[in-house]
Design an enzyme around this catalytic site. Structure first.
Site, mmCIF file in Angstrom:
data_model
loop_
_atom_site.group_PDB
_atom_site.id
_atom_site.type_symbol
_atom_site.label_atom_id
_atom_site.label_comp_id
_atom_site.label_asym_id
_atom_site.label_seq_id
_atom_site.Cartn_x
_atom_site.Cartn_y
_atom_site.Cartn_z
ATOM 1 N N LEU A 1 -25.807 -17.448 -4.157
ATOM 2 C CA LEU A 1 -26.650 -16.281 -4.404
ATOM 3 C C LEU A 1 -27.754 -16.574 -5.411
ATOM 4 O O LEU A 1 -28.512 -15.687 -5.783
ATOM 5 C CB LEU A 1 -25.801 -15.102 -4.897
ATOM 6 C CG LEU A 1 -24.712 -14.623 -3.934
ATOM 7 C CD1 LEU A 1 -24.112 -13.318 -4.424
ATOM 8 C CD2 LEU A 1 -25.256 -14.463 -2.525
ATOM 9 N N TYR B 1 -11.223 -21.970 -14.531
ATOM 10 C CA TYR B 1 -12.010 -20.742 -14.671
ATOM 11 C C TYR B 1 -11.334 -19.873 -15.732
ATOM 12 O O TYR B 1 -10.293 -19.270 -15.483
ATOM 13 C CB TYR B 1 -12.064 -19.957 -13.359
ATOM 14 C CG TYR B 1 -12.926 -20.559 -12.280
ATOM 15 C CD1 TYR B 1 -13.788 -21.619 -12.533
ATOM 16 C CD2 TYR B 1 -12.873 -20.068 -10.986
ATOM 17 C CE1 TYR B 1 -14.571 -22.162 -11.525
ATOM 18 C CE2 TYR B 1 -13.660 -20.603 -9.961
ATOM 19 C CZ TYR B 1 -14.499 -21.648 -10.245
ATOM 20 O OH TYR B 1 -15.269 -22.182 -9.245
ATOM 21 N N PHE C 1 -22.610 -21.090 -5.742
ATOM 22 C CA PHE C 1 -23.927 -20.731 -6.272
ATOM 23 C C PHE C 1 -24.866 -20.303 -5.146
ATOM 24 O O PHE C 1 -26.076 -20.492 -5.230
ATOM 25 C CB PHE C 1 -24.555 -21.893 -7.047
ATOM 26 C CG PHE C 1 -23.902 -22.176 -8.368
ATOM 27 C CD1 PHE C 1 -22.940 -21.323 -8.886
ATOM 28 C CD2 PHE C 1 -24.251 -23.291 -9.099
ATOM 29 C CE1 PHE C 1 -22.326 -21.590 -10.098
ATOM 30 C CE2 PHE C 1 -23.649 -23.559 -10.321
ATOM 31 C CZ PHE C 1 -22.680 -22.709 -10.825
#
Length: 297
Positions: free
Chosen positions: A228, A70, A226
């Site tokens: 949301l 990330y 994921f």
């Protein structure tokens, strides 16, 4: 830094069937969105990113989801800067099996020596001697067999570099194989009210719907990513209707739905807004009426 204002009311055990289970408050917090655009580089507002991490802990969050790819390495460094030395109950879950190149592409990184390199990256960036939980992230096209990669994970666990081994983006068949090979502490798959099966794209995405019953049977948490994501369909119309009743956003109602769906689901909603963080955690305290649960089902 210890929790001073815990507003979270439910927990789930990670690695319950092991000798060292970890108790996570629900929900946790996913750090991926704290990076720059396209999950790359530093956040646009770095001071707020650090503040979000500290405030999450103050409000009772003790599970953070991160990965060395990330940013890359950005969320790990933010966690270390904001929270080190860490609270005694903090669980940092990370993922390995992928890597980023300078063109921002997502790439497979699942050979045993590559998994070891990723573990060492996470240990260094987080200033840890042992990682509490590491998910092996299965990519759509792997460089080695699933079994070879997972065996390397268990070897790292035997060496003490990993406390708990988890899986991510796995099919039902892969999960069944993993359960035969060793103790799987948690699984991180795509799952949300409007997105329950698969997701196309370079990172792929196996859904949580096909494995949730198996996880519940084995008392293994599902940590959805994921979650949301919303799509304009009749499913969204139903959750939007219930969200309005409780004066919540669709995203917040999705968190509430996940918490009600199973006691073995550990949502990790992410946000780049301090205000949204507090709103999401407060929404998580919502109790749905039986009729609303049935309506959403």
């Amino acid at each position: 830094m210890e929790n001073s204002n815990n507003i979270l009311t439910s927990t789930v055990a990670i690695g319950k069937n092991s000798s060292h289970p970890l108790i996570a408050n629900r929900p946790g917090y996913g750090t991926m969105r704290l990076t720059g655009k396209d999950v790359w580089g530093e956040p646009e507002n770095r001071p707020e990113a650090l503040q979000i991490l500290r405030r999450a802990i103050e409000l009772g969050v003790n599970y953070l989801d991160t990965a060395d790819y990330y940013g890359y390495g950005v969320t790990n460094r933010l966690i270390e800067e904001a929270l080190y030395p860490y609270p005694s109950d903090l669980i940092i879950g990370t993922k390995i099996g992928a890597m980023r190149k300078d063109d921002k592409s997502w790439n497979v990184f699942s050979k045993p020596e590559q998994l070891r390199q990723s573990v060492e990256n996470n240990l260094k960036e987080l200033k840890l001697e042992q990682l509490s939980l590491v998910h092996f992230r299965v990519m759509p096209v792997g460089e080695t067999s699933f079994e070879e990669s997972l065996e390397a994970m268990f070897q790292l666990q035997n060496e003490g570099k990993i406390l708990h081994v988890g899986l991510s983006n796995v099919s039902r068949e892969q999960l069944q194989t993993g359960l035969k090979m060793g103790n799987i502490a948690s699984v991180q798959n795509l799952y949300g009210y409007t997105q329950r099966t698969t997701l196309s794209g370079p990172m792929g995405g196996a859904g949580g719907e096909e494995i949730l019953d198996l996880l519940e049977e084995n008392e293994i948490p599902l940590i959805p990513y994921f979650s949301l994501q919303t799509s304009l369909n009749k499913t969204q119309e139903k959750i939007e209707q219930v969200a309005k009743k409780y004066e919540l956003s669709i995203a917040q109602m999705n968190i509430v739905w996940l918490l009600h769906k199973s006691p073995w689901i550990l949502p990790i909603p992410g946000t780049t807004s301090l205000a949204h963080l507090e709103e999401n955690l407060n929404a998580a305290k919502t109790t749905l009426d039986k009729e609303d649960i049935e309506f959403l089902s």
